[in-house]
Design a protein around this motif. Structure first.
Motif, PDB file in Angstrom:
ATOM      1  N   LEU A  57      -6.503  -0.965  -7.586  1.00  0.00           N
ATOM      2  CA  LEU A  57      -5.393   0.162  -6.601  1.00  0.00           C
ATOM      3  C   LEU A  57      -6.221   0.904  -6.844  1.00  0.00           C
ATOM      4  O   LEU A  57      -5.745   1.727  -5.163  1.00  0.00           O
ATOM      5  N   TYR A  58      -7.776   0.912  -6.897  1.00  0.00           N
ATOM      6  CA  TYR A  58      -8.330   2.549  -6.114  1.00  0.00           C
ATOM      7  C   TYR A  58      -8.086   2.447  -4.824  1.00  0.00           C
ATOM      8  O   TYR A  58      -8.120   3.222  -4.169  1.00  0.00           O
ATOM      9  N   LEU A  59      -8.609   1.342  -3.878  1.00  0.00           N
ATOM     10  CA  LEU A  59      -8.763   1.779  -2.733  1.00  0.00           C
ATOM     11  C   LEU A  59      -7.761   1.904  -2.346  1.00  0.00           C
ATOM     12  O   LEU A  59      -6.989   2.301  -1.005  1.00  0.00           O
ATOM     13  N   TRP A  60      -6.520   1.000  -2.311  1.00  0.00           N
ATOM     14  CA  TRP A  60      -5.582   1.053  -2.046  1.00  0.00           C
ATOM     15  C   TRP A  60      -4.388   2.480  -1.665  1.00  0.00           C
ATOM     16  O   TRP A  60      -4.322   3.170  -0.811  1.00  0.00           O
ATOM     17  N   ASN A  61      -4.456   3.081  -3.293  1.00  0.00           N
ATOM     18  CA  ASN A  61      -3.972   4.136  -3.152  1.00  0.00           C
ATOM     19  C   ASN A  61      -4.908   5.529  -2.712  1.00  0.00           C
ATOM     20  O   ASN A  61      -4.183   6.789  -2.520  1.00  0.00           O
ATOM     21  N   ARG A  62      -5.772   4.915  -2.340  1.00  0.00           N
ATOM     22  CA  ARG A  62      -6.751   6.458  -1.701  1.00  0.00           C
ATOM     23  C   ARG A  62      -6.635   6.251  -0.253  1.00  0.00           C
ATOM     24  O   ARG A  62      -6.909   7.234   0.564  1.00  0.00           O
ATOM     25  N   LEU A  63      -6.485   5.082   0.546  1.00  0.00           N
ATOM     26  CA  LEU A  63      -5.943   5.041   1.793  1.00  0.00           C
ATOM     27  C   LEU A  63      -4.759   4.298   2.203  1.00  0.00           C
ATOM     28  O   LEU A  63      -4.429   4.406   4.099  1.00  0.00           O
ATOM     29  N   LYS A  64      -3.763   4.586   1.322  1.00  0.00           N
ATOM     30  CA  LYS A  64      -2.042   4.200   1.764  1.00  0.00           C
ATOM     31  C   LYS A  64      -1.799   5.683   2.322  1.00  0.00           C
ATOM     32  O   LYS A  64      -0.710   5.002   3.175  1.00  0.00           O
ATOM     33  N   ARG A  65      -2.021   6.774   1.899  1.00  0.00           N
ATOM     34  CA  ARG A  65      -0.982   7.813   2.722  1.00  0.00           C
ATOM     35  C   ARG A  65      -1.618   8.036   3.803  1.00  0.00           C
ATOM     36  O   ARG A  65      -2.432   8.676   4.435  1.00  0.00           O
ATOM     37  N   GLN A  84       4.598   3.682  15.392  1.00  0.00           N
ATOM     38  CA  GLN A  84       2.429   3.756  16.126  1.00  0.00           C
ATOM     39  C   GLN A  84       1.781   4.369  15.087  1.00  0.00           C
ATOM     40  O   GLN A  84       2.147   5.894  14.922  1.00  0.00           O
ATOM     41  N   ILE A  85       0.442   3.600  14.805  1.00  0.00           N
ATOM     42  CA  ILE A  85      -0.575   4.818  14.086  1.00  0.00           C
ATOM     43  C   ILE A  85      -1.620   4.722  15.118  1.00  0.00           C
ATOM     44  O   ILE A  85      -1.764   4.047  15.633  1.00  0.00           O
ATOM     45  N   ASP A  86      -2.525   5.415  15.202  1.00  0.00           N
ATOM     46  CA  ASP A  86      -3.246   6.118  16.208  1.00  0.00           C
ATOM     47  C   ASP A  86      -4.387   5.049  15.216  1.00  0.00           C
ATOM     48  O   ASP A  86      -4.832   5.703  14.223  1.00  0.00           O
ATOM     49  N   CYS A 173      -5.596  -5.768   9.317  1.00  0.00           N
ATOM     50  CA  CYS A 173      -7.289  -6.978   8.497  1.00  0.00           C
ATOM     51  C   CYS A 173      -6.592  -5.102   7.583  1.00  0.00           C
ATOM     52  O   CYS A 173      -7.183  -5.455   5.977  1.00  0.00           O
ATOM     53  N   LEU A 174      -6.764  -3.900   8.116  1.00  0.00           N
ATOM     54  CA  LEU A 174      -6.635  -3.231   7.295  1.00  0.00           C
ATOM     55  C   LEU A 174      -5.854  -2.392   6.569  1.00  0.00           C
ATOM     56  O   LEU A 174      -6.378  -2.287   5.084  1.00  0.00           O
ATOM     57  N   LEU A 175      -4.327  -3.530   6.892  1.00  0.00           N
ATOM     58  CA  LEU A 175      -3.304  -2.676   5.760  1.00  0.00           C
ATOM     59  C   LEU A 175      -3.834  -3.545   4.540  1.00  0.00           C
ATOM     60  O   LEU A 175      -3.209  -3.212   3.854  1.00  0.00           O
ATOM     61  N   GLN A 176      -4.911  -5.363   4.710  1.00  0.00           N
ATOM     62  CA  GLN A 176      -5.229  -5.507   3.374  1.00  0.00           C
ATOM     63  C   GLN A 176      -4.982  -4.984   2.363  1.00  0.00           C
ATOM     64  O   GLN A 176      -5.622  -5.275   1.397  1.00  0.00           O
ATOM     65  N   ILE A 177      -6.133  -3.406   2.976  1.00  0.00           N
ATOM     66  CA  ILE A 177      -6.657  -3.321   1.781  1.00  0.00           C
ATOM     67  C   ILE A 177      -5.778  -2.191   1.628  1.00  0.00           C
ATOM     68  O   ILE A 177      -6.419  -0.921   0.869  1.00  0.00           O
ATOM     69  N   GLY A 178      -5.173  -1.681   2.425  1.00  0.00           N
ATOM     70  CA  GLY A 178      -3.826  -0.319   1.945  1.00  0.00           C
ATOM     71  C   GLY A 178      -4.117   1.217   2.308  1.00  0.00           C
ATOM     72  O   GLY A 178      -3.155   1.654   2.568  1.00  0.00           O
ATOM     73  N   LEU A 179      -4.609   0.630   4.356  1.00  0.00           N
ATOM     74  CA  LEU A 179      -4.585   1.650   5.175  1.00  0.00           C
ATOM     75  C   LEU A 179      -3.482   1.665   5.493  1.00  0.00           C
ATOM     76  O   LEU A 179      -2.784   0.666   6.273  1.00  0.00           O
ATOM     77  N   ALA A 180      -2.778   2.598   5.495  1.00  0.00           N
ATOM     78  CA  ALA A 180      -1.387   3.285   6.222  1.00  0.00           C
ATOM     79  C   ALA A 180      -0.149   2.138   5.534  1.00  0.00           C
ATOM     80  O   ALA A 180       0.425   1.737   6.435  1.00  0.00           O
ATOM     81  N   ALA A 181      -0.729   1.299   4.441  1.00  0.00           N
ATOM     82  CA  ALA A 181       1.036   1.192   3.661  1.00  0.00           C
ATOM     83  C   ALA A 181       2.279   1.807   3.452  1.00  0.00           C
ATOM     84  O   ALA A 181       2.799   0.991   3.316  1.00  0.00           O
ATOM     85  N   ASP A 182       1.849   3.216   3.274  1.00  0.00           N
ATOM     86  CA  ASP A 182       3.601   3.795   3.049  1.00  0.00           C
ATOM     87  C   ASP A 182       4.219   3.893   4.373  1.00  0.00           C
ATOM     88  O   ASP A 182       5.321   3.401   4.419  1.00  0.00           O
ATOM     89  N   TYR A 184       3.836   0.468   6.513  1.00  0.00           N
ATOM     90  CA  TYR A 184       4.559  -0.348   6.723  1.00  0.00           C
ATOM     91  C   TYR A 184       5.583  -0.254   4.992  1.00  0.00           C
ATOM     92  O   TYR A 184       6.256  -1.828   5.473  1.00  0.00           O
ATOM     93  N   MET A 185       5.414   0.060   4.237  1.00  0.00           N
ATOM     94  CA  MET A 185       6.326   0.021   2.939  1.00  0.00           C
ATOM     95  C   MET A 185       7.720   0.774   3.008  1.00  0.00           C
ATOM     96  O   MET A 185       8.491   1.096   2.624  1.00  0.00           O
ATOM     97  N   GLY A 186       7.353   1.282   4.461  1.00  0.00           N
ATOM     98  CA  GLY A 186       9.224   2.189   4.553  1.00  0.00           C
ATOM     99  C   GLY A 186       9.376   3.143   4.142  1.00  0.00           C
ATOM    100  O   GLY A 186      10.624   4.369   4.301  1.00  0.00           O
ATOM    101  N   GLN A 187       7.927   3.907   3.730  1.00  0.00           N
ATOM    102  CA  GLN A 187       8.609   5.315   3.384  1.00  0.00           C
ATOM    103  C   GLN A 187       8.269   6.468   3.951  1.00  0.00           C
ATOM    104  O   GLN A 187       9.076   7.431   3.831  1.00  0.00           O
ATOM    105  N   PHE A 188       7.910   6.626   5.136  1.00  0.00           N
ATOM    106  CA  PHE A 188       7.719   7.486   6.195  1.00  0.00           C
ATOM    107  C   PHE A 188       9.539   7.416   6.632  1.00  0.00           C
ATOM    108  O   PHE A 188       9.687   8.035   7.579  1.00  0.00           O
TER     109      PHE A 188
END
Length: 283
Positions: A57-65, A84-86, A173-182, A184-188
């Protein structure tokens, strides 16, 4: 809870964790989950040690926030609401982690089609793993956009539809490696989480927390610890602002925080060992 209360509470929790690590001799500031390297088992050389665990989860945790400043709410027909994400922020994050586009990462069109007055583009993203230097690919994703815009009851061709479809596909595609995952997971949807993210990116933009500044601070801590002769000297160094600085560093670079905390743990262990040896010689 207000934003200031959230930051204070998080800072207190981080300080407690850092202080606990510093008070534990020989930990080296490493996370508890870190495992020993491959090789023989120190307790029994005839038995091989467990294989080194890989942080998948190294990349995922680095990109998710996600930076709240790079988002805005939207509403679609039918009452659907989302965030919406810029797209430019996405590119910035990928460049920060992997390097310039075309060198450390990139994307490629694999297919496209038109159906029901919409343009669909299939794309995939490639990136060079920062640790292994291996070129990796996400799975392909489709993005779609209507080919016409409706304004004031009139339809007009949308000359941005191809670009928007590609942006849509690349974002998936970028979501697959964790970018802005928070997002899509509803944390916002949690106001406290958004406040924490605002505090995180405020700290990240601080010049004192940039890699070069952190490296210089770590070197200064090593120099000062080298001059410590007893536990009073060690405590004086800690209370001279190191604890506060480490809380700030931990918000953007946990690895550096652990390394510097480990220096205190190592020095404390050395002092205690020396005092124990001096006590035996005096007896």
């Amino acid at each position: 809870m207000s934003k200031s209360e959230t930051v204070v509470a998080d800072s207190a929790a981080t300080e407690s964790a850092v202080a606990a690590a510093a008070a534990t001799p020989g930990t080296g500031g490493k996370p508890a989950s870190a495992s020993a390297p491959q090789g023989s088992n120190p307790s029994d050389p005839s038995k091989p040690s467990e294989p080194t665990r890989i942080d998948t989860l190294y990349l995922w945790n680095r990109l998710k926030r996600t930076d709240p400043k790079a988002t805005k709410p939207f509403t679609r027909a039918g009452g659907f609401r989302g965030t919406q994400i810029d797209p430019t922020w996405r590119f910035q994050m990928m460049t920060e982690v992997f390097g310039p586009i075309g060198k450390g990462w990139g994307y490629e069109q694999m297919d496209w089609t038109i159906a029901e007055r919409m343009i669909f583009i299939c794309a995939r993203v490639w990136y060079v793993d920062p640790e292994t230097r291996e070129k990796c690919f996400t799975g392909p994703q489709w993005g779609g956009t209507e080919m016409v815009r409706r304004r004031n009851g009139m339809e007009m061709p949308d000359d941005e539809c191809f670009k928007m479809s590609m942006t849509d596909a690349v974002g998936k595609c970028l979501l697959q490696i964790g970018l802005a995952a928070d997002v899509y997971m509803g944390q916002f949807d949690d106001s406290k989480y958004r406040e924490e993210s605002e505090a995180f990116y405020a700290a990240k933009s601080n010049p004192e927390l940039q890699p070069a500044a952190v490296e210089a601070f770590e070197a200064e801590v090593k120099r000062r610890l080298g001059a410590c002769l007893d536990l009073d000297d060690l405590e004086e160094v800690w209370r001279s602002g190191v604890g506060t600085r480490l809380r700030e560093i931990g918000a953007v670079d946990r690895a550096a925080q652990h390394r510097i905390t480990g220096l205190f743990a190592q020095k404390k262990a050395e002092i205690l060992k020396r005092e124990e040896e001096d006590g035996r010689e005096a007896a």
